[in-house]
Design an enzyme around this catalytic site. Sequence first.
Site, PDB file in Angstrom:
ATOM      1  N   TYR A 150       0.825  -1.213   0.000  1.00  0.00           N
ATOM      2  CA  TYR A 150       0.000   0.000   0.000  1.00  0.00           C
ATOM      3  C   TYR A 150       0.861   1.266   0.000  1.00  0.00           C
ATOM      4  O   TYR A 150       0.340   2.368  -0.103  1.00  0.00           O
ATOM      5  CB  TYR A 150      -1.061  -0.003   1.106  1.00  0.00           C
ATOM      6  CG  TYR A 150      -0.599  -0.201   2.532  1.00  0.00           C
ATOM      7  CD1 TYR A 150       0.345   0.620   3.133  1.00  0.00           C
ATOM      8  CD2 TYR A 150      -1.181  -1.205   3.317  1.00  0.00           C
ATOM      9  CE1 TYR A 150       0.727   0.447   4.441  1.00  0.00           C
ATOM     10  CE2 TYR A 150      -0.809  -1.404   4.632  1.00  0.00           C
ATOM     11  CZ  TYR A 150       0.154  -0.558   5.203  1.00  0.00           C
ATOM     12  OH  TYR A 150       0.520  -0.746   6.507  1.00  0.00           O
ATOM     13  N   LYS A 165       5.538   4.398   4.754  1.00  0.00           N
ATOM     14  CA  LYS A 165       6.225   3.346   3.997  1.00  0.00           C
ATOM     15  C   LYS A 165       6.599   3.832   2.592  1.00  0.00           C
ATOM     16  O   LYS A 165       7.634   3.438   2.045  1.00  0.00           O
ATOM     17  CB  LYS A 165       5.397   2.070   3.988  1.00  0.00           C
ATOM     18  CG  LYS A 165       5.371   1.441   5.404  1.00  0.00           C
ATOM     19  CD  LYS A 165       4.877   0.048   5.451  1.00  0.00           C
ATOM     20  CE  LYS A 165       4.751  -0.517   6.862  1.00  0.00           C
ATOM     21  NZ  LYS A 165       5.985  -1.079   7.398  1.00  0.00           N
TER      22      LYS A 165
HETATM   23  C1  HXC Z   1      -6.848   5.750  16.564  1.00  0.00           C
HETATM   24  C2  HXC Z   1      -4.892   5.599  17.812  1.00  0.00           C
HETATM   25  C3  HXC Z   1      -5.016   4.173  17.847  1.00  0.00           C
HETATM   26  C4  HXC Z   1      -6.149   3.582  17.188  1.00  0.00           C
HETATM   27  C5  HXC Z   1      -3.206   4.760  18.914  1.00  0.00           C
HETATM   28  N1  HXC Z   1      -3.756   5.893  18.465  1.00  0.00           N
HETATM   29  N2  HXC Z   1      -3.939   3.688  18.557  1.00  0.00           N
HETATM   30  N3  HXC Z   1      -5.796   6.371  17.172  1.00  0.00           N
HETATM   31  N4  HXC Z   1      -7.023   4.403  16.560  1.00  0.00           N
HETATM   32  N5  HXC Z   1      -6.331   2.260  17.182  1.00  0.00           N
HETATM   33  C6  HXC Z   1      -3.287   7.229  18.688  1.00  0.00           C
HETATM   34  C7  HXC Z   1      -3.360   7.578  20.169  1.00  0.00           C
HETATM   35  O1  HXC Z   1      -4.663   7.988  20.523  1.00  0.00           O
HETATM   36  C8  HXC Z   1      -2.345   8.707  20.292  1.00  0.00           C
HETATM   37  O2  HXC Z   1      -2.884   9.933  19.827  1.00  0.00           O
HETATM   38  C9  HXC Z   1      -1.284   8.293  19.299  1.00  0.00           C
HETATM   39  O3  HXC Z   1      -1.900   7.351  18.397  1.00  0.00           O
HETATM   40  C10 HXC Z   1      -0.109   7.638  19.966  1.00  0.00           C
HETATM   41  O4  HXC Z   1      -0.608   6.538  20.715  1.00  0.00           O
HETATM   42  P1  HXC Z   1       0.220   5.896  21.899  1.00  0.00           P
HETATM   43  O5  HXC Z   1      -0.453   4.654  22.318  1.00  0.00           O
HETATM   44  O6  HXC Z   1       0.473   6.943  22.953  1.00  0.00           O
HETATM   45  O7  HXC Z   1       1.609   5.648  21.209  1.00  0.00           O
HETATM   46  P2  HXC Z   1       2.676   4.571  21.457  1.00  0.00           P
HETATM   47  O8  HXC Z   1       2.561   3.954  22.814  1.00  0.00           O
HETATM   48  O9  HXC Z   1       3.930   5.218  21.109  1.00  0.00           O
HETATM   49  O10 HXC Z   1       2.304   3.433  20.407  1.00  0.00           O
HETATM   50  C11 HXC Z   1       2.592   3.568  19.042  1.00  0.00           C
HETATM   51  C12 HXC Z   1       1.510   2.858  18.217  1.00  0.00           C
HETATM   52  C13 HXC Z   1       1.346   1.421  18.692  1.00  0.00           C
HETATM   53  C14 HXC Z   1       1.922   2.899  16.748  1.00  0.00           C
HETATM   54  C15 HXC Z   1       0.207   3.613  18.396  1.00  0.00           C
HETATM   55  O11 HXC Z   1       0.297   0.787  17.980  1.00  0.00           O
HETATM   56  C16 HXC Z   1       2.588   0.621  18.553  1.00  0.00           C
HETATM   57  O12 HXC Z   1       3.603   0.903  19.186  1.00  0.00           O
HETATM   58  N6  HXC Z   1       2.592  -0.417  17.785  1.00  0.00           N
HETATM   59  C17 HXC Z   1       3.799  -1.225  17.562  1.00  0.00           C
HETATM   60  C18 HXC Z   1       3.472  -2.564  17.053  1.00  0.00           C
HETATM   61  C19 HXC Z   1       2.665  -2.534  15.820  1.00  0.00           C
HETATM   62  O13 HXC Z   1       1.703  -1.797  15.643  1.00  0.00           O
HETATM   63  N7  HXC Z   1       3.026  -3.366  14.909  1.00  0.00           N
HETATM   64  C20 HXC Z   1       2.225  -3.513  13.737  1.00  0.00           C
HETATM   65  C21 HXC Z   1       3.030  -3.556  12.572  1.00  0.00           C
HETATM   66  S1  HXC Z   1       2.149  -4.549  11.424  1.00  0.00           S
HETATM   67  P3  HXC Z   1      -3.536  11.054  20.795  1.00  0.00           P
HETATM   68  O14 HXC Z   1      -3.941  12.148  19.884  1.00  0.00           O
HETATM   69  O15 HXC Z   1      -4.693  10.397  21.477  1.00  0.00           O
HETATM   70  O16 HXC Z   1      -2.446  11.449  21.755  1.00  0.00           O
HETATM   71  C22 HXC Z   1       2.052  -3.726  10.066  1.00  0.00           C
HETATM   72  C23 HXC Z   1       1.301  -4.558   9.048  1.00  0.00           C
HETATM   73  C24 HXC Z   1       1.109  -3.863   7.790  1.00  0.00           C
HETATM   74  O17 HXC Z   1       2.519  -2.656   9.919  1.00  0.00           O
HETATM   75  C25 HXC Z   1       0.013  -4.536   7.000  1.00  0.00           C
HETATM   76  C26 HXC Z   1       0.493  -5.229   5.803  1.00  0.00           C
HETATM   77  C27 HXC Z   1      -0.596  -5.889   4.954  1.00  0.00           C
END
Ligand code: HXC
Length: 268
Positions: A150, A165
């Site tokens: 994407y 990305k």
């Molecule tokens: C809306 C969201 C949200 C959600 C977080 N936020 N989750 N908004 N819907 N589901 C918002 C929060 O409200 C906050 O904004 C801001 O994002 C930061 O959130 P935090 O939880 O404080 O951040 P942090 O702890 O740093 O976490 C980062 C993250 C988290 C990206 C949000 O999901 C993470 O760390 N993930 C790491 C693992 C991961 O996701 N891996 C997936 C990769 S797979 P506000 O405004 O409220 O402060 C992938 C697959 C691709 O990429 C697909 C291929 C087909």
Amino acid sequence: MTAPDIRNEFAGRVAVVTGGGSGIGRAIAVRYAAAGGTVAVVGRREEPLLETARLVEEAGGKGEALMCDVRDAIAVEALIDGVVERHRRIDALVNNAAGNFVVPGEKLSANGWKAVVDIVLNGSFYGTRAAGKHMLAAGSGTILNTIATYAWHGHPGTVHSAAAKAGVVAMTRTLAVEWAARGVRLNCIAPGPTETEGAGAALWPDENARARVLSSVPVGRFTNPDEVAESAAYLLSDRSVYVTGETLVVDGGQWLGKAIYTDPRNEG
Ligand code: HXC
């Protein structure tokens, strides 16, 4: 011409894999070790990193678990410098750490955008910059970035991740040209739907969603981290020595397979 013996192709080499505590990152780390390499696995949670390091050792390599948030440029540089200090080299960097959640663009807060762009785009650059410095000095090295298709076709609910990305692809192509003559290659890998705990829970949380995703994959099944790691190993190895600035899509034909008109596969 004889086929290369690839069983120990990473012996004596050192890789850093971010997001190495689970899924695709873990599988790449283990695959590198299975061909004799040393792997430093990087992530934010210690327990899964220690487990990957154990699996790396079990596979026949040397492993170390390093905690770091890739959004911290200073910490990333210190981490890479530390790896080079301990092992005297860095041959490969896999920028695999990612952050993602599905959200309609108009509901995404500035902070949510920033969190994902910081991890995916900025984090990949911080690692690339830090490792690139040593690789350029040594005159060799390879960097692999995990992306998603994407990045070029977009996908509803992923504006932050798709934009980040796409930036990684542009960074890869740009530095591939800048660094080519100095022995450093950069490529991307774009996995399709991969059976990992994280992806499954987020992207196909129930049976209906799972069936919908599955029907979009021409080969008719999900992939798994080991298959993705096999393609990654190719790009990290000397077998791909003339490949740089490229993206290898490992998605079972998914992004090409969108039937808009009558689909002959459904007839007769
Ligand atoms: C809306 C969201 C949200 C959600 C977080 N936020 N989750 N908004 N819907 N589901 C918002 C929060 O409200 C906050 O904004 C801001 O994002 C930061 O959130 P935090 O939880 O404080 O951040 P942090 O702890 O740093 O976490 C980062 C993250 C988290 C990206 C949000 O999901 C993470 O760390 N993930 C790491 C693992 C991961 O996701 N891996 C997936 C990769 S797979 P506000 O405004 O409220 O402060 C992938 C697959 C691709 O990429 C697909 C291929 C087909």
